[in-house]
Scaffold this motif. Structure first.
Motif, PDB file in Angstrom:
ATOM      1  N   MET A  34      41.171  54.219  47.333  1.00 44.98           N
ATOM      2  CA  MET A  34      42.254  53.725  46.486  1.00 44.98           C
ATOM      3  C   MET A  34      41.807  52.428  45.829  1.00 44.98           C
ATOM      4  O   MET A  34      40.895  51.755  46.309  1.00 44.98           O
ATOM      5  N   GLY A  35      42.463  52.099  44.760  1.00 45.43           N
ATOM      6  CA  GLY A  35      42.079  50.868  44.076  1.00 45.43           C
ATOM      7  C   GLY A  35      43.262  50.178  43.420  1.00 45.43           C
ATOM      8  O   GLY A  35      44.298  50.792  43.158  1.00 45.43           O
ATOM      9  N   TRP A  36      43.061  48.894  43.176  1.00 47.96           N
ATOM     10  CA  TRP A  36      43.995  48.091  42.387  1.00 47.96           C
ATOM     11  C   TRP A  36      43.291  47.649  41.105  1.00 47.96           C
ATOM     12  O   TRP A  36      42.141  47.218  41.141  1.00 47.96           O
ATOM     13  N   PHE A  37      43.995  47.753  40.021  1.00 38.32           N
ATOM     14  CA  PHE A  37      43.523  47.285  38.730  1.00 38.32           C
ATOM     15  C   PHE A  37      44.596  46.378  38.138  1.00 38.32           C
ATOM     16  O   PHE A  37      45.744  46.381  38.584  1.00 38.32           O
ATOM     17  N   ARG A  38      44.212  45.637  37.107  1.00 35.51           N
ATOM     18  CA  ARG A  38      45.202  44.836  36.408  1.00 35.51           C
ATOM     19  C   ARG A  38      44.882  44.807  34.913  1.00 35.51           C
ATOM     20  O   ARG A  38      43.735  44.950  34.527  1.00 35.51           O
ATOM     21  N   GLN A  39      45.931  44.625  34.154  1.00 33.40           N
ATOM     22  CA  GLN A  39      45.767  44.604  32.705  1.00 33.40           C
ATOM     23  C   GLN A  39      46.659  43.526  32.115  1.00 33.40           C
ATOM     24  O   GLN A  39      47.888  43.594  32.249  1.00 33.40           O
ATOM     25  N   ALA A  40      46.034  42.552  31.485  1.00 35.08           N
ATOM     26  CA  ALA A  40      46.755  41.498  30.788  1.00 35.08           C
ATOM     27  C   ALA A  40      46.985  41.932  29.343  1.00 35.08           C
ATOM     28  O   ALA A  40      46.253  42.786  28.829  1.00 35.08           O
ATOM     29  N   PRO A  41      47.963  41.352  28.674  1.00 36.50           N
ATOM     30  CA  PRO A  41      48.249  41.742  27.283  1.00 36.50           C
ATOM     31  C   PRO A  41      47.017  41.597  26.395  1.00 36.50           C
ATOM     32  O   PRO A  41      46.346  40.567  26.407  1.00 36.50           O
ATOM     33  N   GLY A  42      46.710  42.648  25.662  1.00 35.82           N
ATOM     34  CA  GLY A  42      45.589  42.618  24.746  1.00 35.82           C
ATOM     35  C   GLY A  42      44.229  42.757  25.387  1.00 35.82           C
ATOM     36  O   GLY A  42      43.206  42.653  24.700  1.00 35.82           O
ATOM     37  N   LYS A  43      44.192  43.008  26.678  1.00 33.84           N
ATOM     38  CA  LYS A  43      42.917  43.117  27.379  1.00 33.84           C
ATOM     39  C   LYS A  43      42.775  44.491  28.020  1.00 33.84           C
ATOM     40  O   LYS A  43      43.743  45.243  28.132  1.00 33.84           O
ATOM     41  N   GLU A  44      41.569  44.794  28.433  1.00 33.62           N
ATOM     42  CA  GLU A  44      41.311  46.071  29.087  1.00 33.62           C
ATOM     43  C   GLU A  44      41.825  46.053  30.532  1.00 33.62           C
ATOM     44  O   GLU A  44      42.073  45.002  31.104  1.00 33.62           O
ATOM     45  N   ARG A  45      41.950  47.240  31.073  1.00 29.45           N
ATOM     46  CA  ARG A  45      42.340  47.374  32.464  1.00 29.45           C
ATOM     47  C   ARG A  45      41.118  47.100  33.334  1.00 29.45           C
ATOM     48  O   ARG A  45      40.106  47.799  33.238  1.00 29.45           O
ATOM     49  N   ASP A  46      41.217  46.098  34.196  1.00 29.02           N
ATOM     50  CA  ASP A  46      40.079  45.660  34.997  1.00 29.02           C
ATOM     51  C   ASP A  46      40.267  45.975  36.471  1.00 29.02           C
ATOM     52  O   ASP A  46      41.367  45.885  37.014  1.00 29.02           O
ATOM     53  N   PHE A  47      39.166  46.288  37.109  1.00 27.75           N
ATOM     54  CA  PHE A  47      39.137  46.523  38.549  1.00 27.75           C
ATOM     55  C   PHE A  47      39.436  45.213  39.276  1.00 27.75           C
ATOM     56  O   PHE A  47      38.898  44.168  38.934  1.00 27.75           O
ATOM     57  N   VAL A  48      40.251  45.296  40.306  1.00 28.38           N
ATOM     58  CA  VAL A  48      40.566  44.142  41.145  1.00 28.38           C
ATOM     59  C   VAL A  48      39.994  44.337  42.542  1.00 28.38           C
ATOM     60  O   VAL A  48      39.287  43.476  43.060  1.00 28.38           O
ATOM     61  N   ALA A  49      40.307  45.481  43.142  1.00 29.88           N
ATOM     62  CA  ALA A  49      39.859  45.732  44.510  1.00 29.88           C
ATOM     63  C   ALA A  49      39.919  47.226  44.794  1.00 29.88           C
ATOM     64  O   ALA A  49      40.704  47.953  44.182  1.00 29.88           O
ATOM     65  N   GLY A  50      39.063  47.667  45.718  1.00 32.96           N
ATOM     66  CA  GLY A  50      39.067  49.060  46.118  1.00 32.96           C
ATOM     67  C   GLY A  50      38.844  49.178  47.616  1.00 32.96           C
ATOM     68  O   GLY A  50      38.265  48.287  48.245  1.00 32.96           O
ATOM     69  N   VAL A  51      39.293  50.279  48.177  1.00 40.45           N
ATOM     70  CA  VAL A  51      39.162  50.504  49.617  1.00 40.45           C
ATOM     71  C   VAL A  51      38.860  51.966  49.869  1.00 40.45           C
ATOM     72  O   VAL A  51      39.418  52.856  49.212  1.00 40.45           O
ATOM     73  N   SER A  52      37.965  52.237  50.791  1.00 34.77           N
ATOM     74  CA  SER A  52      37.597  53.607  51.119  1.00 34.77           C
ATOM     75  C   SER A  52      38.747  54.310  51.842  1.00 34.77           C
ATOM     76  O   SER A  52      39.725  53.684  52.238  1.00 34.77           O
ATOM     77  N   GLY A  53      38.593  55.598  52.041  1.00 37.25           N
ATOM     78  CA  GLY A  53      39.644  56.392  52.652  1.00 37.25           C
ATOM     79  C   GLY A  53      40.052  55.907  54.036  1.00 37.25           C
ATOM     80  O   GLY A  53      41.232  55.927  54.399  1.00 37.25           O
ATOM     81  N   SER A  54      39.066  55.476  54.822  1.00 38.78           N
ATOM     82  CA  SER A  54      39.364  54.997  56.177  1.00 38.78           C
ATOM     83  C   SER A  54      39.845  53.553  56.183  1.00 38.78           C
ATOM     84  O   SER A  54      40.400  53.088  57.178  1.00 38.78           O
ATOM     85  N   GLY A  55      39.583  52.843  55.105  1.00 41.24           N
ATOM     86  CA  GLY A  55      39.912  51.420  55.054  1.00 41.24           C
ATOM     87  C   GLY A  55      38.773  50.527  55.497  1.00 41.24           C
ATOM     88  O   GLY A  55      38.895  49.308  55.468  1.00 41.24           O
TER      89      GLY A  55
END
Length: 125
Positions: A34-55
């Motif tokens: 799973m992952g978290w991304f973020r997108q600010a106005p006028g910017k691309e969607r950027d990777f923030v953090a990811g975690v494997s299936g087991s954690g």
């Protein structure tokens, strides 16, 4: 198909903490990274953090290392993003996403999907 719902966003001041949650349903949660991304106005969607299936394996963008912590509870089918020492530049819509594989094979948006609807995080200075 998995359904994802984020919650926990809001308006905070610089230096504050916030925890985002992503509730999943529709398929075996623990089988996929799973992952978290973020997108600010006028910017691309950027990777923030990811975690494997087991954690067990976690990955972070350089901009959030040491301040954000990703985790998951496979019994609750929920992923979290604990954000500390928030900065105004952390302001964005935060999205959670499910990977198509057990491990985080890449940090680009193309490696993830489906996506949640997003939750707004606003950090005031």
């Amino acid at each position: 198909q998995v359904q994802l719902v984020e919650s926990g966003g809001g308006l905070v001041q610089a230096g504050d903490s916030l925890r985002l949650s992503c509730a999943a349903s529709g398929r075996t949660f623990s089988r996929y990274a799973m992952g978290w991304f973020r997108q600010a106005p006028g910017k691309e969607r950027d990777f923030v953090a990811g975690v494997s299936g087991s954690g067990a394996r976690k990955y972070y963008a350089d901009s959030v290392k040491g301040r954000f912590t990703i985790s998951r509870d496979n019994f609750k089918n929920t992923m979290y993003l604990q954000m500390s020492s928030l900065k105004p530049e952390d302001t964005a819509v935060y999205y959670c996403a499910a990977s198509r594989t057990y491990n985080v094979d890449g940090t680009g948006p193309a490696y993830f999907g489906p996506w949640g609807q997003g939750t707004q995080v606003t950090v005031s200075s």
